[in-house]
Design a protein around this motif. Sequence first.
Motif, PDB file in Angstrom:
ATOM      1  N   GLU A   1      83.522  67.474 -31.087  1.00 55.54           N
ATOM      2  CA  GLU A   1      82.954  68.431 -32.029  1.00 55.54           C
ATOM      3  C   GLU A   1      81.741  69.111 -31.413  1.00 55.54           C
ATOM      4  N   TYR A  14      86.528  72.999 -30.337  1.00 58.32           N
ATOM      5  CA  TYR A  14      85.626  72.214 -29.479  1.00 58.32           C
ATOM      6  C   TYR A  14      85.509  72.805 -28.083  1.00 58.32           C
ATOM      7  N   TYR A  69      89.715  60.919 -36.747  1.00 54.71           N
ATOM      8  CA  TYR A  69      88.587  61.611 -37.373  1.00 54.71           C
ATOM      9  C   TYR A  69      89.065  62.219 -38.690  1.00 54.71           C
ATOM     10  N   GLY A 116      96.968  65.526 -31.794  1.00 54.84           N
ATOM     11  CA  GLY A 116      95.991  64.645 -32.428  1.00 54.84           C
ATOM     12  C   GLY A 116      95.124  64.039 -31.359  1.00 54.84           C
ATOM     13  N   TRP A 117      93.948  63.542 -31.745  1.00 54.23           N
ATOM     14  CA  TRP A 117      93.031  63.025 -30.739  1.00 54.23           C
ATOM     15  C   TRP A 117      93.550  61.763 -30.067  1.00 54.23           C
ATOM     16  N   TYR A 148      87.680  65.706 -39.838  1.00 56.20           N
ATOM     17  CA  TYR A 148      87.596  66.823 -38.895  1.00 56.20           C
ATOM     18  C   TYR A 148      88.738  67.783 -39.187  1.00 56.20           C
ATOM     19  N   GLY A 149      88.438  69.065 -39.146  1.00 57.84           N
ATOM     20  CA  GLY A 149      89.444  70.043 -39.538  1.00 57.84           C
ATOM     21  C   GLY A 149      89.615  70.027 -41.047  1.00 57.84           C
ATOM     22  N   ASP A 197      84.105  73.301 -41.769  1.00 57.40           N
ATOM     23  CA  ASP A 197      83.246  72.322 -41.117  1.00 57.40           C
ATOM     24  C   ASP A 197      81.977  73.040 -40.665  1.00 57.40           C
ATOM     25  N   ASP A 245      87.684  72.724 -37.681  1.00 52.18           N
ATOM     26  CA  ASP A 245      87.338  72.109 -36.400  1.00 52.18           C
ATOM     27  C   ASP A 245      88.322  71.018 -35.980  1.00 52.18           C
ATOM     28  N   HIS A 246      89.463  71.448 -35.493  1.00 57.87           N
ATOM     29  CA  HIS A 246      90.451  70.525 -34.921  1.00 57.87           C
ATOM     30  C   HIS A 246      91.339  71.316 -33.971  1.00 57.87           C
ATOM     31  N   ASP A 271      93.938  63.966 -39.019  1.00 61.34           N
ATOM     32  CA  ASP A 271      93.843  63.190 -37.781  1.00 61.34           C
ATOM     33  C   ASP A 271      93.306  61.794 -38.097  1.00 61.34           C
ATOM     34  N   GLY A 321      90.150  67.161 -44.547  1.00 61.08           N
ATOM     35  CA  GLY A 321      90.474  66.820 -43.169  1.00 61.08           C
ATOM     36  C   GLY A 321      91.872  67.300 -42.851  1.00 61.08           C
TER      37      GLY A 321
END
Length: 497
Positions: free
Chosen positions: A159, A218, A39, A333-334, A42-43, A85, A169-170, A36, A33
């Motif tokens: 995603e 994304y 998630y 970051g999300w 993710y990434g 990912d 995937d980030h 993040d 990852g």
Amino acid sequence: MHRRILAPCALAAASLLLAIPASAASFAPGAPGIGDPYYPYYGNGGYDVSHYDVRLQYRPATDELEGTTTILAKTTQDLSSFDLDFLLDVSEVRVNGTKAAFTASGEHELVVTPKKPLAEGTSITVVVRYGGVPSTKSAYGFSTWHRTPDGAVAADEPEAAWWWYPSNDHPLDKATYDVSVAVPDGIQVISNGTLQSTSSQLGWTRWNWRENKPQATYLTTLAVGRFDITTGTSEGGIPVVNAYSKDLGENDGAARASVERTGELVDWLSEYFGPYPFGSAGGYVPDTTTGYALETQTRVFYSPRQFARGSNTSVVVHELAHQWYGDSVSVKGWKDIWLNEGFASYAQWLWSEHEGEGTAQELADYVYDSHPADDPFWTVAPGDPGPDNQFDAAVYDRGALALQALRNEIGDDAFFAVLKGWPKKHAYGNASVADFQRYAEQVSGKPLAALFDTWLFEPVKPAAPAARTASVAKAATVAAQPKSWKKIEATHDVHQH
């Protein structure tokens, strides 16, 4: 200065250590990852991608996809292995031309082990050959690959890439893209950027799209189906490509009446946010039952349901505003999602004002009055809402309310200077809520920590509206619903699965 004295035996041990290559023990797997907290997987860690070349063949009738994705990247640590990912079935992976070992891991990880470890700072070319039926794949209990009667759509947040190409995937790892897809003759392919060429051979047509500005994973999109494609140029010189499924039925007219205004709205938004950051603009409306829209870079995805009640320029404004706030300037970051949704929602407030359907202040007053102090709405912190509330209505509405509070605090001149300067300062990069606060303080010359804390982070209703004017600041006053509100409110679920 303190000098350290080493005994002879210690000197001998130190000499032995120096004789061993420093890298021998430093190679390690890249993290699964990117770090993040929303998630964790993710990434990925250990490398940074500069370009994706995605080359596919897709059969709409059976949902069969075959592909080869070539990834250009550079390692950021000494790597013994690294993750991508991805969900489809992989047949071969090569790293710098040599076959690499690979295995699936967890919900969506592809672990790649090169034949030789990779030193930090190494440029790598990763080639992944794969195939499968995307609609049969899921992760964490969901799928973002949407079958349509004439094809399929890949568009979702946070995603969507796992179902059609391997990636890091980030949003922190943005890259440029070439997307080339062969489909049966008579079928069209829509993706990001500009259409470079099409060619037909033996019953297949290959569509070649290119996005030459950095793009988050994304924000990539793929749509296959039967479309009516329109092209044009905005008054400001931006090429516009729109596409409409040939089976939109009664929603067709309203969809076109909305999305065909893309060029006009891009030019209008440029007055507030500065020059449009990409080489093309547009949107597409496929024949899908999904209910959301998404700011896929340069080529916005719209559900037909967005236009079920008639034309809706407000949702088009929202998604186009993201081209500056979310696409060009992406989140670090999300948890920084307010930088996307609060600003796109506020763009709708500005459009409402432009259209004479309610000023930004009237909308702020209405949002404030609509939610009593015990409403759970106020417990969601737009500045860090948590993964379960990432797309809660509060992120949109309280997020926009925070911007009106900022506008009232620093004045229109400074506020609109911030709106225009921010996308320029962080163009094609990433930023956080804290970065934005510092920038607003720099431009306005005012300390803003208390204001940001009140409107973005405290889980309670603020004590007073966003600087209401004396004429409306009456205890018994409840703001009237602005004419634009219903269409603005309909945008709240645009990114829900």
